[in-house]
Design a protein around this motif. Structure first.
Motif, PDB file in Angstrom:
ATOM      1  N   VAL A 185      -5.775   3.830  -1.475  1.00 48.55           N
ATOM      2  CA  VAL A 185      -4.939   4.951  -1.046  1.00 48.55           C
ATOM      3  C   VAL A 185      -5.696   5.677   0.059  1.00 48.55           C
ATOM      4  N   LEU A 186      -5.019   5.902   1.182  1.00 48.55           N
ATOM      5  CA  LEU A 186      -5.634   6.593   2.307  1.00 48.55           C
ATOM      6  C   LEU A 186      -5.672   8.094   2.034  1.00 48.55           C
ATOM      7  N   GLY A 187      -6.381   8.818   2.876  1.00 41.35           N
ATOM      8  CA  GLY A 187      -6.524  10.260   2.719  1.00 41.35           C
ATOM      9  C   GLY A 187      -5.214  11.027   2.768  1.00 41.35           C
ATOM     10  N   ASN A 188      -4.176  10.448   3.393  1.00 40.28           N
ATOM     11  CA  ASN A 188      -2.873  11.113   3.468  1.00 40.28           C
ATOM     12  C   ASN A 188      -2.010  10.818   2.245  1.00 40.28           C
ATOM     13  N   GLY A 189      -2.561  10.070   1.284  1.00 40.74           N
ATOM     14  CA  GLY A 189      -1.825   9.721   0.070  1.00 40.74           C
ATOM     15  C   GLY A 189      -1.034   8.434   0.183  1.00 40.74           C
ATOM     16  N   GLY A 190      -1.064   7.797   1.344  1.00 45.51           N
ATOM     17  CA  GLY A 190      -0.309   6.565   1.550  1.00 45.51           C
ATOM     18  C   GLY A 190      -1.067   5.323   1.144  1.00 45.51           C
ATOM     19  N   GLN A 191      -0.313   4.337   0.661  1.00 44.50           N
ATOM     20  CA  GLN A 191      -0.893   3.024   0.370  1.00 44.50           C
ATOM     21  C   GLN A 191      -0.751   2.164   1.624  1.00 44.50           C
ATOM     22  N   ILE A 192      -1.679   1.250   1.808  1.00 38.13           N
ATOM     23  CA  ILE A 192      -1.719   0.423   3.015  1.00 38.13           C
ATOM     24  C   ILE A 192      -0.591  -0.611   3.006  1.00 38.13           C
ATOM     25  N   LEU A 193       0.072  -0.749   4.156  1.00 39.50           N
ATOM     26  CA  LEU A 193       1.123  -1.750   4.310  1.00 39.50           C
ATOM     27  C   LEU A 193       0.507  -3.102   4.656  1.00 39.50           C
TER      28      LEU A 193
END
Length: 164
Positions: free
Chosen positions: A90-98
């Motif tokens: 999970v990236l710092g913005n809360g998103g999971q990598i595509l």
């Protein structure tokens, strides 16, 4: 069949099953995490927070789901979510990598209709790519180059460099 999944980044080409023209991913959801750039500054990693209209041209041409007489209305994609993201990070913005297997859910279709054609990464050969290949293969691919001589010399042997 390989189970290897490549991560997508800015510039990855996408295609909507209901559109006619590809468009490229434009990562706007974060500006901290990069991939596959030697300088580390031009290929932002795509993630599940790239919602709304995360595409460079902002359209996939005409939309088959919006007929208009004998034609169609222009596509204006609106990503409401992504299926098939890499869930282990999970990236710092809360998103999971595509990944290249992820699919975008468009508000018009209500289903995952946007797929990746390319992942946006640019391959860059390293010295190990050449060292690990047999001399016979190198000779077949490029008979004018003596690859072993290049490997033994190094990249700058015999090159004069002037600094001003």
């Amino acid at each position: 069949m390989s189970s290897e999944k490549f991560l997508v980044c800015t510039g990855a080409m996408c295609q909507c099953k209901q559109g006619f023209t590809p468009d490229s991913l434009n990562v706007l959801s974060q500006n901290k995490y990069y991939i596959n750039d030697q300088g580390g500054s031009t290929k932002l990693i795509g993630n599940t927070m790239d919602l709304g209209l995360p595409f460079k041209a902002g359209t996939f041409g005409m939309c088959k789901l919006q007929p208009n007489g004998s034609s169609y209305n222009p596509c204006v994609p609106s990503i409401t979510g992504w299926d098939g993201a890499y869930e282990k990070a999970v990236l710092g913005n809360g998103g999971q990598i595509l990944t290249e297997e992820s699919k975008g859910i468009c508000a018009i279709a209500g289903s995952p209709v946007i797929e990746f054609i390319t992942n946006g990464q640019m391959g860059a050969p390293q010295a190990s790519n050449f060292e690990d290949t047999s001399d016979e293969i190198h000779q077949e691919l490029n008979p004018m180059v003596q690859i072993q001589e290049l490997i033994n010399k190094g990249p700058f042997e015999g090159v004069e460099v002037k600094l001003s």
